[in-house]
Design a protein around this motif. Structure first.
Motif, PDB file in Angstrom:
ATOM      1  N   ALA A  69      10.875  37.320 -62.198  1.00 26.29           N
ATOM      2  CA  ALA A  69      10.678  37.315 -63.569  1.00 26.29           C
ATOM      3  C   ALA A  69      11.484  38.356 -64.223  1.00 26.29           C
ATOM      4  CB  ALA A  69       9.197  37.573 -63.602  1.00 26.29           C
ATOM      5  N   PRO A  70      11.794  38.325 -65.563  1.00 23.12           N
ATOM      6  CA  PRO A  70      12.602  39.184 -66.185  1.00 23.12           C
ATOM      7  C   PRO A  70      12.011  40.515 -66.129  1.00 23.12           C
ATOM      8  CG  PRO A  70      12.384  37.334 -67.569  1.00 23.12           C
ATOM      9  CD  PRO A  70      11.484  37.082 -66.567  1.00 23.12           C
ATOM     10  N   GLU A  71      10.703  41.073 -66.106  1.00 22.63           N
ATOM     11  CA  GLU A  71       9.958  42.208 -66.129  1.00 22.63           C
ATOM     12  C   GLU A  71      10.428  42.847 -64.542  1.00 22.63           C
ATOM     13  OE1 GLU A  71       8.361  39.567 -67.040  1.00 22.63           O
ATOM     14  OE2 GLU A  71       7.690  40.029 -69.013  1.00 22.63           O
ATOM     15  N   HIS A  72      10.471  42.064 -63.560  1.00 20.27           N
ATOM     16  CA  HIS A  72      10.628  42.629 -62.122  1.00 20.27           C
ATOM     17  C   HIS A  72      12.265  42.869 -62.023  1.00 20.27           C
ATOM     18  CE1 HIS A  72       7.170  40.814 -60.279  1.00 20.27           C
ATOM     19  NE2 HIS A  72       6.895  41.915 -60.117  1.00 20.27           N
ATOM     20  N   ALA A  73      13.130  41.894 -62.645  1.00 19.24           N
ATOM     21  CA  ALA A  73      14.430  42.439 -62.748  1.00 19.24           C
ATOM     22  C   ALA A  73      14.770  43.603 -63.518  1.00 19.24           C
ATOM     23  CB  ALA A  73      15.122  41.251 -63.394  1.00 19.24           C
ATOM     24  N   ARG A  74      13.969  43.683 -64.602  1.00 16.31           N
ATOM     25  CA  ARG A  74      14.114  45.126 -65.408  1.00 16.31           C
ATOM     26  C   ARG A  74      13.799  46.503 -64.524  1.00 16.31           C
ATOM     27  NH1 ARG A  74      10.550  47.841 -67.484  1.00 16.31           N
ATOM     28  NH2 ARG A  74       8.720  46.078 -67.593  1.00 16.31           N
ATOM     29  N   VAL A  75      12.652  46.148 -63.786  1.00 12.35           N
ATOM     30  CA  VAL A  75      12.028  47.419 -62.904  1.00 12.35           C
ATOM     31  C   VAL A  75      13.276  47.766 -61.776  1.00 12.35           C
ATOM     32  CG1 VAL A  75      10.618  48.125 -61.095  1.00 12.35           C
ATOM     33  CG2 VAL A  75       9.826  46.919 -63.290  1.00 12.35           C
ATOM     34  N   ALA A  82       5.578  36.217 -69.582  1.00 13.21           N
ATOM     35  CA  ALA A  82       4.328  36.050 -69.320  1.00 13.21           C
ATOM     36  C   ALA A  82       3.707  37.172 -68.410  1.00 13.21           C
ATOM     37  CB  ALA A  82       4.029  34.644 -68.554  1.00 13.21           C
ATOM     38  N   GLY A  83       4.461  38.219 -67.841  1.00 14.89           N
ATOM     39  CA  GLY A  83       4.070  39.308 -67.157  1.00 14.89           C
ATOM     40  C   GLY A  83       4.746  39.394 -65.963  1.00 14.89           C
ATOM     41  N   MET A  84       4.235  40.181 -64.906  1.00 17.94           N
ATOM     42  CA  MET A  84       5.081  40.563 -63.874  1.00 17.94           C
ATOM     43  C   MET A  84       4.677  39.571 -62.773  1.00 17.94           C
ATOM     44  SD  MET A  84       5.731  44.622 -63.952  1.00 17.94           S
ATOM     45  CE  MET A  84       7.205  44.625 -62.632  1.00 17.94           C
ATOM     46  N   PHE A  85       5.202  38.465 -63.058  1.00 21.82           N
ATOM     47  CA  PHE A  85       4.788  37.401 -61.826  1.00 21.82           C
ATOM     48  C   PHE A  85       6.337  36.804 -61.435  1.00 21.82           C
ATOM     49  CE2 PHE A  85       1.176  37.106 -64.906  1.00 21.82           C
ATOM     50  CZ  PHE A  85       0.196  37.079 -64.221  1.00 21.82           C
ATOM     51  N   SER A  86       6.289  36.760 -60.004  1.00 25.04           N
ATOM     52  CA  SER A  86       7.389  36.387 -59.492  1.00 25.04           C
ATOM     53  C   SER A  86       6.974  35.373 -58.469  1.00 25.04           C
ATOM     54  CB  SER A  86       8.467  37.516 -58.805  1.00 25.04           C
ATOM     55  OG  SER A  86       8.934  38.148 -59.704  1.00 25.04           O
ATOM     56  N   GLY A  87       7.816  34.440 -57.780  1.00 21.61           N
ATOM     57  CA  GLY A  87       7.633  33.623 -57.103  1.00 21.61           C
ATOM     58  C   GLY A  87       8.452  33.446 -55.837  1.00 21.61           C
ATOM     59  N   ILE A  88       8.221  32.746 -54.739  1.00 24.38           N
ATOM     60  CA  ILE A  88       9.113  32.735 -53.500  1.00 24.38           C
ATOM     61  C   ILE A  88       9.285  30.997 -53.438  1.00 24.38           C
ATOM     62  CG2 ILE A  88       9.530  32.989 -51.320  1.00 24.38           C
ATOM     63  CD1 ILE A  88       7.793  35.582 -51.393  1.00 24.38           C
ATOM     64  N   ILE A  89      10.383  30.518 -53.323  1.00 24.48           N
ATOM     65  CA  ILE A  89      10.374  29.315 -53.099  1.00 24.48           C
ATOM     66  C   ILE A  89      11.191  29.322 -51.499  1.00 24.48           C
ATOM     67  CG2 ILE A  89      11.633  27.112 -53.851  1.00 24.48           C
ATOM     68  CD1 ILE A  89      11.517  28.146 -56.536  1.00 24.48           C
ATOM     69  N   SER A  90      10.708  28.479 -50.852  1.00 28.33           N
ATOM     70  CA  SER A  90      11.153  28.377 -49.623  1.00 28.33           C
ATOM     71  C   SER A  90      11.725  27.173 -48.925  1.00 28.33           C
ATOM     72  CB  SER A  90      10.160  28.808 -48.554  1.00 28.33           C
ATOM     73  OG  SER A  90      10.379  28.669 -47.166  1.00 28.33           O
ATOM     74  N   GLY A  91      12.891  27.185 -48.316  1.00 28.02           N
ATOM     75  CA  GLY A  91      13.538  25.848 -47.826  1.00 28.02           C
ATOM     76  C   GLY A  91      12.603  25.453 -46.559  1.00 28.02           C
ATOM     77  N   TRP A  92      13.121  24.501 -45.903  1.00 31.99           N
ATOM     78  CA  TRP A  92      12.288  24.054 -44.781  1.00 31.99           C
ATOM     79  C   TRP A  92      13.186  24.411 -43.355  1.00 31.99           C
ATOM     80  CZ3 TRP A  92      13.037  21.357 -48.680  1.00 31.99           C
ATOM     81  CH2 TRP A  92      13.835  20.192 -48.950  1.00 31.99           C
ATOM     82  N   THR A  93      14.325  24.206 -43.373  1.00 36.66           N
ATOM     83  CA  THR A  93      15.394  24.639 -42.423  1.00 36.66           C
ATOM     84  C   THR A  93      16.824  25.460 -42.590  1.00 36.66           C
ATOM     85  OG1 THR A  93      16.606  22.737 -42.640  1.00 36.66           O
ATOM     86  CG2 THR A  93      14.791  22.675 -41.025  1.00 36.66           C
ATOM     87  N   GLY A  94      17.351  26.146 -41.919  1.00 36.17           N
ATOM     88  CA  GLY A  94      18.411  26.745 -42.169  1.00 36.17           C
ATOM     89  C   GLY A  94      19.724  26.148 -41.529  1.00 36.17           C
ATOM     90  N   GLY A  95      20.778  26.786 -41.760  1.00 30.44           N
ATOM     91  CA  GLY A  95      22.128  26.336 -41.341  1.00 30.44           C
ATOM     92  C   GLY A  95      22.848  25.389 -42.265  1.00 30.44           C
ATOM     93  N   PRO A  96      23.939  24.851 -41.764  1.00 25.00           N
ATOM     94  CA  PRO A  96      24.680  23.948 -42.522  1.00 25.00           C
ATOM     95  C   PRO A  96      23.927  22.537 -42.814  1.00 25.00           C
ATOM     96  CG  PRO A  96      25.761  24.474 -40.587  1.00 25.00           C
ATOM     97  CD  PRO A  96      24.504  25.174 -40.557  1.00 25.00           C
ATOM     98  N   ARG A  97      23.096  22.183 -42.176  1.00 26.54           N
ATOM     99  CA  ARG A  97      22.331  20.889 -42.148  1.00 26.54           C
ATOM    100  C   ARG A  97      21.082  21.119 -42.955  1.00 26.54           C
ATOM    101  NH1 ARG A  97      23.382  18.195 -36.459  1.00 26.54           N
ATOM    102  NH2 ARG A  97      25.444  18.239 -36.544  1.00 26.54           N
ATOM    103  N   GLY A  98      20.588  22.305 -43.148  1.00 28.40           N
ATOM    104  CA  GLY A  98      19.263  22.792 -43.763  1.00 28.40           C
ATOM    105  C   GLY A  98      19.110  22.650 -45.115  1.00 28.40           C
ATOM    106  N   SER A  99      18.198  23.519 -45.611  1.00 29.71           N
ATOM    107  CA  SER A  99      18.064  23.360 -47.190  1.00 29.71           C
ATOM    108  C   SER A  99      19.022  24.184 -47.908  1.00 29.71           C
ATOM    109  CB  SER A  99      16.802  24.017 -47.516  1.00 29.71           C
ATOM    110  OG  SER A  99      15.712  23.586 -46.808  1.00 29.71           O
ATOM    111  N   GLN A 100      19.710  23.553 -49.133  1.00 31.97           N
ATOM    112  CA  GLN A 100      20.750  24.173 -49.785  1.00 31.97           C
ATOM    113  C   GLN A 100      20.236  24.325 -50.964  1.00 31.97           C
ATOM    114  OE1 GLN A 100      23.898  24.656 -48.542  1.00 31.97           O
ATOM    115  NE2 GLN A 100      22.793  24.017 -46.471  1.00 31.97           N
ATOM    116  N   MET A 101      20.643  25.508 -51.591  1.00 35.96           N
ATOM    117  CA  MET A 101      20.243  26.120 -52.948  1.00 35.96           C
ATOM    118  C   MET A 101      20.904  25.410 -54.019  1.00 35.96           C
ATOM    119  SD  MET A 101      18.663  28.262 -55.110  1.00 35.96           S
ATOM    120  CE  MET A 101      18.050  29.737 -54.133  1.00 35.96           C
ATOM    121  N   ALA A 102      20.147  25.025 -54.939  1.00 35.73           N
ATOM    122  CA  ALA A 102      20.827  24.185 -56.275  1.00 35.73           C
ATOM    123  C   ALA A 102      20.025  24.795 -57.397  1.00 35.73           C
ATOM    124  CB  ALA A 102      20.437  22.507 -56.057  1.00 35.73           C
ATOM    125  N   THR A 103      20.506  24.927 -58.365  1.00 31.73           N
ATOM    126  CA  THR A 103      19.808  25.433 -59.869  1.00 31.73           C
ATOM    127  C   THR A 103      20.403  24.334 -60.804  1.00 31.73           C
ATOM    128  OG1 THR A 103      21.682  27.000 -60.489  1.00 31.73           O
ATOM    129  CG2 THR A 103      19.669  27.921 -58.972  1.00 31.73           C
TER     130      THR A 103
END
Length: 98
Positions: free
Chosen positions: A1-7, A70-91
């Motif tokens: 969240a922006p507030e955490h980034a600010r801290v 909205a306040g100091m709320f942050s989240g964690i989004i987890s993939g399910w597997t790692g490596g080249p065949r695993g979850s890939q970040m996309a925004t």
């Protein structure tokens, strides 16, 4: 969240420092996480045991600055597997959400 980034920014931290600090704190003695340690059936299989084990690969932590005021709320989004065949970040930028 922006507030955490600010801290973190106000404290002089950047993403590299945050990543390094978390990786350091999420590194364990392999004997503590091997299957059967402490009488617990779950854990790292013996054949994958290393003296020091990390929770995440160094390239497996991504930090995204997003959200509103909205306040100091942050989240964690987890993939399910790692490596080249695993979850890939996309925004995707979402403007004027309705």
């Amino acid at each position: 969240a922006p507030e955490h980034a600010r801290v973190f920014t106000d404290s002089g931290w950047d993403k590299a420092r945050l990543r390094n600090e978390l990786l350091e704190r999420l590194t364990f003695d392999g004997a503590e996480v091997v299957r059967g340690a402490g009488g617990i059936a779950e854990g790292v299989p013996q054949h994958r045991l290393q003296p020091r084990m990390t929770k995440f690969r160094p390239d497996g932590l991504w930090f995204v600055h997003a959200g509103g005021t909205a306040g100091m709320f942050s989240g964690i989004i987890s993939g399910w597997t790692g490596g080249p065949r695993g979850s890939q970040m996309a925004t995707v930028s979402i403007d004027n959400w309705k």
